[in-house]
Every structure is written in C-alpha cells, then in structure tokens.
Design an enzyme around this catalytic site. Sequence first.
Site, short mmCIF file in Angstrom:
data_model
loop_
_atom_site.label_atom_id
_atom_site.label_comp_id
_atom_site.label_asym_id
_atom_site.label_seq_id
_atom_site.Cartn_x
_atom_site.Cartn_y
_atom_site.Cartn_z
N THR A 106 1.59 -9.63 12.43
CA THR A 106 2.15 -8.45 11.79
C THR A 106 1.10 -7.81 10.91
OG1 THR A 106 3.80 -7.62 10.31
CG2 THR A 106 2.88 -9.74 9.75
N THR A 126 0.86 -1.19 0.00
CA THR A 126 0.00 0.00 0.00
C THR A 126 0.90 1.24 0.00
OG1 THR A 126 -0.22 -0.06 2.41
CG2 THR A 126 -1.96 -1.10 1.14
N LYS A 175 3.96 -7.05 3.71
CA LYS A 175 3.72 -5.63 3.50
C LYS A 175 3.52 -5.01 4.87
CE LYS A 175 0.54 -3.27 3.33
NZ LYS A 175 -0.21 -2.33 4.24
N GLU A 180 6.24 4.27 7.58
CA GLU A 180 5.80 5.45 6.82
C GLU A 180 6.65 6.67 7.16
OE1 GLU A 180 1.19 4.28 5.85
OE2 GLU A 180 1.60 5.58 7.53
N ASN A 202 0.02 10.48 6.44
CA ASN A 202 -1.18 10.12 7.18
C ASN A 202 -2.17 11.25 7.36
OD1 ASN A 202 -0.91 7.28 7.78
ND2 ASN A 202 1.03 7.95 8.67
#
Lengths: 407, 407
Positions: free
Chosen positions: A190, A153, A179, A276, A402
């Site tokens: 996870t 993603t 991922k 991220e 985010n």
Amino acid sequence: MESIKQIPGGVCAPKGFKAAGIHCGIAKKVDKKDLALIFSEAPGSCAAVLTTNKVQAAPIRVTQNHLANGTAQAFLCNSGNANACTLDGDKVANQMCEIAARELNIPPEDVVVASTGVIGQALSIHPVDAGMKQLVRLLDRSGGEDAARAIMTTDLLKKEISVCFEIGGAECRMGAAAKGSGMINPNMATMLAFITTDTAISPQMLRAAISTVTQDTFNMVSVDGDTSTNDMAAVLANGMAANPLIQAPGEDYDSFLKALTYVCIYLARMIAKDGEGATKLLECSVKGAKDESSARVLAKSVISSNLVKAAMFGGDANWGRILCAMGYSGAQFDPQRVSLYFSSGAGTILVCKDGAGLPFTEERAAAILSEPEIELQLVLGDGEGEAVAWGCDLTYDYVKINGDYRS
Amino acid sequence: MESIKQIPGGVCAPKGFKAAGIHCGIAKKVDKKDLALIFSEAPGSCAAVLTTNKVQAAPIRVTQNHLANGTAQAFLCNSGNANACTLDGDKVANQMCEIAARELNIPPEDVVVASTGVIGQALSIHPVDAGMKQLVRLLDRSGGEDAARAIMTTDLLKKEISVCFEIGGAECRMGAAAKGSGMINPNMATMLAFITTDTAISPQMLRAAISTVTQDTFNMVSVDGDTSTNDMAAVLANGMAANPLIQAPGEDYDSFLKALTYVCIYLARMIAKDGEGATKLLECSVKGAKDESSARVLAKSVISSNLVKAAMFGGDANWGRILCAMGYSGAQFDPQRVSLYFSSGAGTILVCKDGAGLPFTEERAAAILSEPEIELQLVLGDGEGEAVAWGCDLTYDYVKINGDYRS
C-alpha cells in the site's frame, strides 16, 4: 467476525509498543508533524511488502536490507519528502536509522525506515538529527495518534485502528496506522501502513501472512492508478502476548490471518474513502468470475476507470462504462452473462442483466448514487471467483490538489 | 516529408469519394448532425483495426464480418448512441448496412458500420431509416466536413485532413475524418478514424499498412486510459489514382506507409489536443530505451498518469511523477540513467540527469509549462529504442464533462 473486537490505542494497543510524532522541520508548515517513531520494548519478527515500482525510494532499499533477517524493533517514518530520485538518498536513509538506533540503544538494522512526500528533492538529515532526542523522549508521554498524524501528507483523515483477538487461549492485540491519499494504486504494497502486534509468530509465517493479506486488501485499492515509489506495509510482532508461537499453518495462524485481514480491510477502505478530492467511497464486488485472479483484475479495472469514477462523482448511472472497463481489463469473461447492481444505503437496483441494459428510473438511480458509500456489484456466470476492490470518485478537487501539490 | 502536401477536401479529396452528414434524430439536439456517410464510386480494398475491448459494440462485430473479404465501398457512422450492450444491437447494425446498401445500390457486405455515443441504450433503426434517402441525396451536394461533424460527440474540434503524394509517377490522395475526445486509450485502434484514398493497393497490403501505422500513432494516444468498446480505424482505397497496384513491400508501399503515418499522426495529435476538458497537448518522447516496445510502454505510461496530467494542468514541474510513472509501467530501464527535459515554445530545461534532480528556477519551468503544447523528453541509456506518445492534461472540465455525460 465476533471474535475480533475493536479497542482503543492504535499502534500502541499491543503490549510493549510506544509511539510518538513531532514536527522536526521537514514539512513547511510548523504545525504539521513530520516525523513518526513506533517502538517495541523488545525486538520481534518483522515483515513488509514493498513497492513494485522500478523507481524505488531510498528507504525502500534500506528497509529491504534491514528486514533480510526477519527482525526489527522500530518503525521510523518522515512525511514531507519522499527521499526518492536524489543523489544522497541511501546515505540519508541509513543515517536516519543510525540516529534513531543510537537514541533507542538498538542496532540500526532493527529500524524499518520509510518516507513519503515530494519526489526528487534532497532530504536533509539535519532536522531528523535535531529532533530525534525529543522524539524518543516523547515515546513515554505521546502515543499512536501523534505517530498516525506525523505520517500524513494530503490525507484529510487520520487512519488508525486497533483490535483484540484470541490465539491459543492468549489475548492478542494488533494496532495500525496508515497514510495514503494520492499516488495510490498499490501493487504488492500500500502507501504506508505500520502494523504492530504482540502476537508470537515466526518471521517466516509473518512474511506469509502480510503477503497473503496484502493481495486482497491494499492491492485492491486504487485512487488514481499511480503506484508510488515509496509504498510499504510493514508488520512488527513482539510476541509479548505469550500465545504459543505460530510457526506453521494451522488454526492459530488462521486466527492471526483473520485479525490481520480485518485490520487491513479497515485501512484499505479508509485510504479509498480519503482518496484525494474524494466525496464517495466506491466498493466493487465481483462474483461468479472464472477464478479469483480474474475477479481481482475485473474489480480493480472498474474501480480504476476515470470514466466510472467521474460518473460516480456526478451520480450518473452510466453503467456502460463499467462494462467497458471490464472489457479492456485483460481478464477473460463472458460479456453476455454479466449482471450489474448499484447499491447503497438508499437501496439496490439491477441495471444490466445478461450483458444488456434494463429499464430503470433515473430518479431512483440518482438517489442510490448520491450516498457517500456506493457498491457496484457484478455477478458473472463464469465460475466461482470472487474479489472486492475499493476506490473513490474523481472530482474537481483531485485535479486541484494535484495541479499544484508542491506549493 | 516534403513529398507529402496538405490539400483541402477531407475524406472527399481522393478521386471518386463523396460524403455527407445529417441530423436524423439519434442525437437529442436538433442542430447536431448524427449520421455520416462516406462513399466511393467504385468498391475498393478496405482494412480496419478494431477495439481490443472484450465488450464489443455490435457494429464492431458486423464490420469485422463485412471486411473478411477485404473490400468495401462505404463507411456509415452514427453518433449519439454506441449500439453496445443492448439486446438487438447486431440486428440494428445489420439493418443500418442494409438500408444504406439499398439506397446506394451496393451489397450490404460492402458497408463498414460504426457507432459512437452512450453505451447500453437501445438504438432505434427508425431515424436511420427515415434519414437515409436524404443522406444519399446529399452525397452530391454535401462533403467531407459534414461527415466529420456528424461523427463528433464531446469533440470540440472537427478532425479532418487530406494530403497528396506520389506513387510510381501517379499522384495519389488521402483524406481522413476522425472523432475522439473521451474514453480514449486505443489499443489496436483509435476511437473512430475513417481514411479514404485513391491509391491502388491490395487488401493484404492495406491491412498490413493500417496495422503497422496504428501501433505508432493511434495506439500511442491516451486521454483517460479507457479503451472504448467502439474503437475503429478504417481505410478504404479505391485505386482510382491508377498507380501501379501495390501488392508487395517495396518503395511504393513505403511511400504509402509514409502518407498514412503522416495522416494518422496528425489525427492522433488532434485527438489528444481535443481530449475532454484538455487545455494542453502533451507529447512524451522516449529515446535510448532498451527496445522500441519498452520505449512505447514508457511513453504511454507517462502520458497516461493522472498525477502527471494534473501537474501539467497546473504548470507544476513535478518531474518525480514522471519517473514514478516510468517505474510502474512494467518496462525494463535503468532509473540511474534517466534524463528528462521539459520543452515548449518558451524554451527547454533539463530537470533530471542520471536519475537525480537538477536545480532549476520555478519561474522558468512555469513559463515553459504554461504553453499550449508541452514536450516531455526522456533520454535513457539502455539502447536504441524510440517512441512518442500523445496525451493531454487532466482538468476540472474533464471531471465536469464526465460527471454528467448522458444528460
């Protein structure tokens, strides 16, 4: 671990596994693969650890049912939509399994299904239905890399690994794709990790293995403290390596555990590194804790602290925040017996001994903390407990990604 | 609460209280006040809630000792250095009390001492020693505002309030100064809050009052999930209002609780609003939870989620993250009976009903989420439990401030 060697191939490295990934139309960008299929020529033992979040995505519930008998033959996963918090989620997750099963000519109960993406938007079955024939056709021409890309993603790094090792004289192989980049603070699982192996192992022992290994690997990663509704780590073992079937603890089981640990630590580090917005991988090791459970809680608390993470982003040796994060973790320890080292490719410094600060030059600390991989080594005086946790720094880009994820 | 009225004066509003703040030399900037003193002409009942962090700053330990008898006469607080994790911390904290006590002509045990700032750097007693005479002299000419400024660190807003109310026919007053901007996830205490009142109340009842009120106010604020080593909320009641002494539960105690709650909610909201880097105040209310404790856990989990906070920064109505944060909170609730409203000065929308998303226009959601104060209203179907928590958005500036706090 010289007995474990990295080899190419990803999830297709073990005997009898095929994989493919396509863009079927769930993701908005037409060049983003959004549907992955990993298939074993023969059914095998299968076990998974699933999210502990009380708000579970529909595929988590469906997979839990399908794994009740301990066997499976395929992993099916879409990105772009979490299939969570919608009215028809369970129906759609079941349809996904049925459509794949029909094309693969296997029972729907042998499909493990997973989803990742935005929560709360209805997932349409149409793109999955329309794309399935092509996806199955590609199993013979595509491979692990396409599957690994299709489950991404906000990931920037594709996460795959494959290794070979020996069990009872037979060469076994294990491959994995994962991922995970945001909403990561796994608990019992996870984000998404699909592990394939040709090792012969019973469902019971496979279940024990993935539970044990998850605790010290995926569960020790934190990117942002948010445990997802969709977390899943699944392993499928088809037995084609023809090793003596592992059905009890012993040397062979230990060899298998070692290989699984190797693979999962690799993926855990990759997930943390690709957090991220991250610019740095943080590894916090705790030694000398009262027990292993205390060591885990302490390491995880340090790696999860926003203040520690922001300090590491800035290369600021503000070690008091690390002691602070230990203090509120809930674990027992003696603050007067804490030593703390900062370590990286640029060297090591001791900044705190017996709970009190030591003099150090800011220049030396800054040099150590400017490296891409930083170790925070805590040595306590409370016992023999050890643990390692992985995380990443908190950056402007985390906020940016985010602040506007959905658009 | 028409019986409670805001009045000017801050901590000096109640009868018999004086305060001052100076720059003594702990903070690097010469124009930053770094030492505050709040003094009551007569000793009074005093109670405090202190950090639950296992790594406690030295002043926390010293204050705990000094409050064993339930009385005090002065609050002394420095900013610029936390006096935590250093070798001589306890000695320095005791010296601070002794120096203040000498100048004020009171016993050192009647001084409540607090510190805030960087952890792990030795705090020199010299600037405190050199500045104390001036600080005490200024008590007659300075005031609550200087004290409120002297306890600030990364705070942008000065946090003070004062109110009057009636107990048993007597007019009582209460004033407060607080600081708190980062490292905020109080547990049993806030960052720093000093509350003064002329109400006559026994040490036991004062202790009960501050414990009760903290639970629903300061403990429901989260800026970054990091519980400080130095958290303290202390209240000093000198009895000069001459109300009938409160020494048992009853109507008078309830009136006092109401006033204390009013003051603490005001400060809690101010602390959240002034969270490091914050652009928005978030208020999460939970109704219909199984019980009050579940409601608290759920509200706090939502307000603490980095993903929720980043979405609010971006004005992104990504409500799935709110359900996700509830799900991993550990509290029991039925995900299928959750309704969620976004509300602000620009209006209210229902985005999720019975655990599933409802259609809404992004424009309307964006308008509501672009306001400076946003309410996340959760209505569950599990019981009668209610709670409110306060937090703020996660922004670039949070990362910037904390990436390089020490320099």
